[in-house]
Design a protein around this motif. Structure first.
Motif, PDB file in Angstrom:
ATOM      1  N   ILE A  30      44.878  48.226  50.103  1.00 27.24           N
ATOM      2  CA  ILE A  30      44.062  47.217  50.785  1.00 27.24           C
ATOM      3  C   ILE A  30      44.330  45.829  50.193  1.00 27.24           C
ATOM      4  O   ILE A  30      44.511  44.841  50.918  1.00 27.24           O
ATOM      5  CB  ILE A  30      42.567  47.573  50.693  1.00 27.24           C
ATOM      6  N   VAL A  31      44.357  45.782  48.857  1.00 25.26           N
ATOM      7  CA  VAL A  31      44.604  44.495  48.190  1.00 25.26           C
ATOM      8  C   VAL A  31      45.982  43.953  48.557  1.00 25.26           C
ATOM      9  O   VAL A  31      46.151  42.760  48.836  1.00 25.26           O
ATOM     10  CB  VAL A  31      44.460  44.653  46.666  1.00 25.26           C
ATOM     11  N   ARG A  32      46.989  44.836  48.566  1.00 21.69           N
ATOM     12  CA  ARG A  32      48.350  44.407  48.904  1.00 21.69           C
ATOM     13  C   ARG A  32      48.412  43.897  50.341  1.00 21.69           C
ATOM     14  O   ARG A  32      49.089  42.892  50.630  1.00 21.69           O
ATOM     15  CB  ARG A  32      49.323  45.563  48.706  1.00 21.69           C
ATOM     16  N   THR A  33      47.724  44.560  51.249  1.00 19.44           N
ATOM     17  CA  THR A  33      47.699  44.124  52.643  1.00 19.44           C
ATOM     18  C   THR A  33      47.047  42.754  52.774  1.00 19.44           C
ATOM     19  O   THR A  33      47.545  41.866  53.498  1.00 19.44           O
ATOM     20  CB  THR A  33      46.947  45.147  53.509  1.00 19.44           C
ATOM     21  N   LEU A  34      45.923  42.550  52.077  1.00 20.72           N
ATOM     22  CA  LEU A  34      45.223  41.273  52.148  1.00 20.72           C
ATOM     23  C   LEU A  34      46.072  40.139  51.566  1.00 20.72           C
ATOM     24  O   LEU A  34      46.130  39.040  52.134  1.00 20.72           O
ATOM     25  CB  LEU A  34      43.884  41.367  51.408  1.00 20.72           C
ATOM     26  N   THR A  35      46.722  40.415  50.425  1.00 21.28           N
ATOM     27  CA  THR A  35      47.563  39.362  49.822  1.00 21.28           C
ATOM     28  C   THR A  35      48.743  39.010  50.722  1.00 21.28           C
ATOM     29  O   THR A  35      49.132  37.839  50.806  1.00 21.28           O
ATOM     30  CB  THR A  35      48.070  39.807  48.446  1.00 21.28           C
ATOM     31  N   ASN A  36      49.306  40.002  51.402  1.00 23.74           N
ATOM     32  CA  ASN A  36      50.402  39.708  52.336  1.00 23.74           C
ATOM     33  C   ASN A  36      49.927  38.838  53.489  1.00 23.74           C
ATOM     34  O   ASN A  36      50.640  37.924  53.939  1.00 23.74           O
ATOM     35  CB  ASN A  36      51.003  41.006  52.864  1.00 23.74           C
ATOM     36  N   LEU A  54      52.639  32.010  43.874  1.00 22.69           N
ATOM     37  CA  LEU A  54      51.877  32.598  42.773  1.00 22.69           C
ATOM     38  C   LEU A  54      51.310  33.964  43.162  1.00 22.69           C
ATOM     39  O   LEU A  54      51.312  34.911  42.363  1.00 22.69           O
ATOM     40  CB  LEU A  54      50.750  31.650  42.346  1.00 22.69           C
ATOM     41  N   ILE A  55      50.809  34.062  44.391  1.00 24.32           N
ATOM     42  CA  ILE A  55      50.303  35.356  44.864  1.00 24.32           C
ATOM     43  C   ILE A  55      51.426  36.369  44.919  1.00 24.32           C
ATOM     44  O   ILE A  55      51.262  37.545  44.552  1.00 24.32           O
ATOM     45  CB  ILE A  55      49.636  35.192  46.247  1.00 24.32           C
ATOM     46  N   ASP A  56      52.605  35.922  45.355  1.00 24.98           N
ATOM     47  CA  ASP A  56      53.760  36.807  45.408  1.00 24.98           C
ATOM     48  C   ASP A  56      54.157  37.290  44.019  1.00 24.98           C
ATOM     49  O   ASP A  56      54.650  38.408  43.843  1.00 24.98           O
ATOM     50  CB  ASP A  56      54.919  36.065  46.064  1.00 24.98           C
ATOM     51  N   ASP A  57      53.943  36.449  43.008  1.00 27.24           N
ATOM     52  CA  ASP A  57      54.296  36.811  41.640  1.00 27.24           C
ATOM     53  C   ASP A  57      53.358  37.867  41.057  1.00 27.24           C
ATOM     54  O   ASP A  57      53.792  38.712  40.270  1.00 27.24           O
ATOM     55  CB  ASP A  57      54.277  35.566  40.742  1.00 27.24           C
ATOM     56  N   ILE A  58      52.078  37.795  41.418  1.00 30.30           N
ATOM     57  CA  ILE A  58      51.102  38.653  40.742  1.00 30.30           C
ATOM     58  C   ILE A  58      50.613  39.821  41.588  1.00 30.30           C
ATOM     59  O   ILE A  58      49.956  40.712  41.044  1.00 30.30           O
ATOM     60  CB  ILE A  58      49.879  37.825  40.292  1.00 30.30           C
ATOM     61  N   ASP A  59      50.908  39.839  42.903  1.00 31.12           N
ATOM     62  CA  ASP A  59      50.318  40.906  43.719  1.00 31.12           C
ATOM     63  C   ASP A  59      50.872  42.286  43.362  1.00 31.12           C
ATOM     64  O   ASP A  59      50.156  43.290  43.401  1.00 31.12           O
ATOM     65  CB  ASP A  59      50.489  40.615  45.213  1.00 31.12           C
ATOM     66  N   GLY A  60      52.153  42.362  42.989  1.00 29.59           N
ATOM     67  CA  GLY A  60      52.705  43.642  42.574  1.00 29.59           C
ATOM     68  C   GLY A  60      52.063  44.151  41.299  1.00 29.59           C
ATOM     69  O   GLY A  60      51.698  45.334  41.186  1.00 29.59           O
ATOM     70  N   ALA A  61      51.903  43.242  40.316  1.00 28.14           N
ATOM     71  CA  ALA A  61      51.249  43.627  39.061  1.00 28.14           C
ATOM     72  C   ALA A  61      49.785  43.995  39.301  1.00 28.14           C
ATOM     73  O   ALA A  61      49.262  44.943  38.696  1.00 28.14           O
ATOM     74  CB  ALA A  61      51.349  42.478  38.061  1.00 28.14           C
ATOM     75  N   LEU A  62      49.119  43.269  40.208  1.00 27.03           N
ATOM     76  CA  LEU A  62      47.712  43.568  40.500  1.00 27.03           C
ATOM     77  C   LEU A  62      47.559  44.945  41.144  1.00 27.03           C
ATOM     78  O   LEU A  62      46.657  45.719  40.787  1.00 27.03           O
ATOM     79  CB  LEU A  62      47.145  42.477  41.412  1.00 27.03           C
ATOM     80  N   SER A  63      48.442  45.275  42.091  1.00 30.44           N
ATOM     81  CA  SER A  63      48.380  46.585  42.732  1.00 30.44           C
ATOM     82  C   SER A  63      48.614  47.701  41.726  1.00 30.44           C
ATOM     83  O   SER A  63      47.914  48.728  41.724  1.00 30.44           O
ATOM     84  CB  SER A  63      49.421  46.663  43.854  1.00 30.44           C
TER      85      SER A  63
END
Length: 366
Positions: A30-36, A54-63
């Motif tokens: 869900i988080v990955r979908t929202l960030t995309n 910045l979102i692209d940099d951290i969304d993988g680590a966040l997921s």
């Protein structure tokens, strides 16, 4: 649910573990979908949007961090793993620090690049800032890595206070041992922040070596010669040497050509023809400044020719070679048409009338 499946692990325990992991996967998706969605919306307005990067940099680590949290929750509350809870939590914290560190370094690189770009635009020193950016990024990454290492050691129960004190004493010893390296490091920082040379500039160093600045590192500067070979110059030597920067303060530069014509030439005619040729070359040669008005300046009387200079202009150092090449061919052909002579080294002997007879008579009388 209370049925034992294997060595004290019940079916309920496995269901709880699977549910926690599944919840982590679902939340991560869900988080990955929202960030995309947020990234796409931001990039519609600005393809190079910093927030999107910045979102692209951290969304993988966040997921990944959310998935790890689900695994941690599922393992920590397993009755059969009660005595390992502290170990499980420590492992989760250490792995999480690594994941956060990865995302932070990626985000930090983009943030530093963006900030340096803004500074370069405002100050008009974009190329100087581009040269400083890699060094600033390396220093910032090193600071983040050291801080993360100290947090991990503290989590493992290792006291970091004596370590920090030891680092101070050890740092002094290392500074003395690496004095030459540190001199080069600070010389490199001085060179880049001074703005006298920038990556991409063509420079002539002491000794006549000419090349483009390929990279300014923490110890050496790489200079790419016209032969495409690389010369490594210590930063301390570079900062103390006298050099010519062909790209500073502007890319545009004057092109000087020295020519000599015979003493029998009509100098006014030579000047007019030469200026016409130079003007044509500037109009037709790529890299030349088309609206520049060339000029001719007579300098001195040589052994075989009257020497003068032709002044033209190009948009950069490499382009000056093209201008010289085109001018030599064009002026040689035009001089041949106009009958203007470029003499090769020679000596002419002029004899006065009767000099030989007078000399012979004098010798006979003696």
């Amino acid at each position: 649910m209370d049925r034992v499946v294997i060595e004290g692990v019940t079916l309920g325990d496995l269901v709880y573990l699977g549910s926690a992991i599944l919840a982590g996967l679902v939340v991560s998706f869900i988080v990955r979908t929202l960030t995309n969605m947020v990234k796409r919306r931001l990039r519609r307005k600005d393809p190079t949007c910093l927030r999107a990067n910045l979102i692209d940099d951290i969304d993988g680590a966040l997921s990944l961090l959310i998935i790890l949290l689900g695994v941690h929750v599922g393992l920590r509350w397993q009755p059969s793993l009660v005595e390992y809870r502290h170990l499980i939590t420590s492992g989760f914290v250490i792995i999480s620090i690594g994941v956060v560190l990865y995302g932070a370094i990626r985000a930090q690189d983009d943030a530093i690049g963006w900030a340096m770009g803004r500074v370069g635009e405002r100050t008009g020193q974009s190329r100087v800032v581009e040269s400083v950016t890699p060094i600033a990024t390396h220093i910032a990454n090193s600071v983040v890595l050291v801080m993360a290492g100290l947090i991990v050691l503290d989590r493992l129960g290792i006291s970091i206070a004596p370590l920090i004190a030891g680092l101070g004493v050890g740092g002094l010893a290392v500074a003395l041992a690496l004095q030459g390296t540190l001199i080069n490091l600070f010389a490199g920082l001085s060179v880049t922040t001074d703005g006298s040379i920038r990556v991409g500039d063509y420079v002539e160093l002491e000794g006549g070596m000419i090349g483009a600045i390929d990279h300014i590192g923490w110890r050496t500067t790489r200079v790419r010669l016209l032969s495409n070979n690389i010369v490594f110059v210590p930063n301390s030597r570079l900062s103390d040497s006298i050099m010519t920067n062909f790209n500073y303060p502007y890319e545009e530069m004057s092109v000087y050509m020295q020519i000599g014509v015979s003493y029998f030439s009509d100098l006014a005619h030579v000047e007019r023809v030469t200026v016409e040729v130079a003007r044509q070359v500037l109009q037709e040669t790529p890299g030349a400044i088309h609206d520049y008005e060339p000029s001719v300046w007579y300098e001195y009387f040589g052994d075989s020719n009257i020497i003068f200079w032709v002044v033209m202009r190009s948009d950069g150092y490499l382009s000056s070679w093209s201008v010289k090449h085109a001018f030599v061919k064009a002026v040689f052909a035009r001089y041949d048409e106009e009958g203007i002579e470029i003499s090769f080294p020679a000596r002419n002997v002029f004899m006065r009338d009767g000099a030989l007879d007078g000399g012979a008579e004098g010798r006979r009388e003696g």
